[in-house]
Scaffold this active site. Structure first.
Site, short mmCIF file in Angstrom:
data_model
loop_
_atom_site.label_atom_id
_atom_site.label_comp_id
_atom_site.label_asym_id
_atom_site.label_seq_id
_atom_site.Cartn_x
_atom_site.Cartn_y
_atom_site.Cartn_z
N SER A 1 -4.63 -5.78 6.57
CA SER A 1 -3.32 -5.40 6.03
C SER A 1 -2.67 -6.62 5.43
CB SER A 1 -2.44 -4.84 7.15
OG SER A 1 -1.98 -5.91 7.95
N LYS A 2 -1.46 -6.44 4.95
CA LYS A 2 -0.75 -7.54 4.28
C LYS A 2 -0.57 -8.75 5.19
CE LYS A 2 1.92 -7.08 0.40
NZ LYS A 2 3.24 -7.08 -0.20
N ARG A 3 -0.52 -8.51 6.48
CA ARG A 3 -0.35 -9.62 7.44
C ARG A 3 -1.46 -10.66 7.29
NH1 ARG A 3 -1.66 -8.34 12.41
NH2 ARG A 3 -2.45 -6.33 11.71
#
Ligand code: GLU
Length: 517
Positions: free
Chosen positions: A255-257
């Site tokens: 994910s963006k994390r």
């Protein structure tokens, strides 16, 4: 037969890291085998089709430097390469008729209410969900004719043979068996006459003589439909290569994390396409041994299906940073500047930074200011246009330390502005020392008159140290650095002095004196 692979995205959104890996594997494999790599646009889902998305795919692939042998934008002997155009050309109609005639497909006239009711019934009765025949799989021809005569809309479904195993040969996992009784009859032609992905993609893979299908492992559950279509048509199926899922370095879903997921964001952040490709290729694939940093030629020459792994591939941004830094350091400074100019000329770079929101702020670090980052970068690129030689010297000094292109803006700022921002803490710490006024006078006298060599700058500072009986060089070096750069860290002091030269040194020392209390 020569290898033919295809990258066949549905243009419904952004081009993410997962798709980049698929197309990269396609490209590396085709090049390794001396085959062809085809680009095909799967745009039969008109409700989700997005023209901007198609543009994004084209732009991203252009930036990343993946060239195709055939595709909608270059043409080729198997065109058209956009499925909506293939539909218009009547290509799918011929094949669905053949399948119907052979009894492997049938018209189903269920309304959406009827389908909802069926699903509800299946849920309540804990039955398998899906269309396993309904009223139409075994309808007699008079019923079908009546429905057509009544003008009812229909879809065409595939008649999945029951009570048998369907075998999919996957190049990474080997033989995968599916029980045909758990496969609902999929729609092949929708109510609007458009083929579904399952049908169009397999017909096209056959017609375009695709030999290997590289795609994400999320397609494994529907792969028996695809294998079966080939079987029912009597065609030879391509080799299925379901690439392992990509997870974050922490083992969680990507994910963006874990870093940006949109490929163009990596461009805007100043990653080099070569480093990005090197990094992405190593997610789920390994050339064997522990080689990591590879050129494109090396990737091509060592890319084989045997190197693909079934276990999830890890996306570790630290590795990308490392590879990118390595790549930047291995380039000539001229080439780094060219890359920076290329990045500056990409319209998306500005847009990315001007709308940047620091979502995963590093604890104890100031929030990243996208507009400032961009303007520092822009200033450097524009400065280099009129002061190329000096700018190249500045970039060279930072080349050892910088991870990505955009960071050169902030790193080189002190070199190119007349009055570098002074870090108040550094000023407090170093300008209060008793010897500082004398040191600055010495600097002006010895380093501010003519250009010296790196070694000579060092000698001048040591000279002051010895003359003043100061035990270590630190109390000389640190205030000098703060005076010349405004900060406490940066490239080697004597090296940067050699870049700044006497005129800038004099001006900066004069200015620093105004900060001495
Ligand atoms: N159009 C499909 C997608 O969007 C392609 C899947 C495949 O490669 O078979 O991912």
């Amino acid at each position: 037969m020569s290898v033919r692979v295809r990258f066949a995205p549905s243009p419904t959104g952004l081009l993410h890291v997962g798709a980049l890996r698929t197309v990269l594997f396609d490209f590396l494999f085709a090049k390794h085998e001396g085959g062809q790599c085809i680009f095909r646009i799967e745009d039969t889902d008109r409700a989700r089709y997005n023209a901007e998305s198609e543009q994004e795919f084209v732009e991203t692939l252009r930036w990343v430097g993946i060239e195709f042998d055939e595709g909608p934008h270059i043409g080729g002997p198997f065109g058209p390469y956009r499925q909506s155009e293939r539909k218009e050309a009547g290509i799918y109609a011929t094949y669905i008729e053949e399948l119907e005639a052979k009894g492997h497909a049938y018209k189903a006239f269920d309304t959406s209410e009827e389908l909802d009711q069926m699903r509800e019934f299946q849920q309540i009765n804990k039955q398998q969900i899906g269309y396993f025949g309904g009223d139409w799989r075994d309808a007699i021809s008079s019923e079908i004719e009546a429905a057509i005569a009544a003008g009812r809309t229909y879809v065409i479904r595939m008649r999945i043979p029951r009570d048998r195993k369907i075998i999919v040969q996957d190049a990474i996992r080997g033989r995968i068996e599916f029980d045909s009784n758990i496969l609902p009859d999929p729609v092949l032609i929708k109510g609007d006459g458009m083929p579904t992905y399952h049908f169009a993609a397999m017909v096209d893979d056959h017609l375009m003589e695709i030999t290997h299908i590289f795609r994400g492992e999320e397609w494994i559950p529907t792969s028996p439909i695809h294998a079966l279509l080939f079987e029912l048509f009597g065609w030879t199926a391509p080799v299925f290569v379901h690439c392992p899922v990509i997870i974050g370095a922490d083992g969680k879903k990507l994910s963006k994390r874990h870093g940006a997921t949109r490929v163009l964001d990596y461009m805007a952040q100043g990653y080099l396409k070569f480093a990005l490709k090197n990094f992405i290729a190593l997610i789920g694939w390994s050339p064997g041994g522990d080689v990591e940093s590879m050129t494109e030629e090396e990737l091509i020459s060592s890319f084989t299906i045997e190197g693909l792994q079934p276990s999830p591939g890890r996306f570790d941004i630290e590795k990308l940073n490392w590879l990118n830094g390595l790549r930047i350091r291995s380039m000539t400074t001229e080439a780094v500047l060219e890359e920076m100019k290329g990045l500056y000329s990409e319209a998306y770079t500005k847009h990315y930074w001007e709308t940047f929101v620091d979502e995963d702020r590093v604890p104890n670090q100031p929030e990243k200011d996208g507009k400032k980052i961009y303007s520092q970068f822009e200033n450097l690129v524009l400065f280099a246009e009129s002061n190329r030689v000096y700018a190249l010297h500045c970039i060279k000094e930072e080349q050892e330390r910088v991870t990505n292109l955009i960071d050169f803006g902030a790193a080189c700022e002190f070199f190119i502005v007349d009055e570098p921002e002074m870090d108040p803490k550094a000023v407090d710490k170093w300008f209060g020392q008793p010897h500082v006024r004398d040191l600055f006078a010495h600097l002006k006298a010895t380093c501010g008159t003519k250009q010296l060599t790196i070694e000579e700058y060092r000698e001048k500072l040591v000279e002051f140290q010895t003359a003043n009986g100061i035990e270590k060089l630190g109390p000389i070096v640190h205030p000098t650095r703060v005076a010349l750069t405004g900060k406490t860290s940066g490239p080697g002091l004597f090296e940067l002095m050699a870049v700044l030269g006497p005129e800038r040194i004099t001006k900066r020392v004069d200015r620093a004196l105004t900060f001495v209390k």
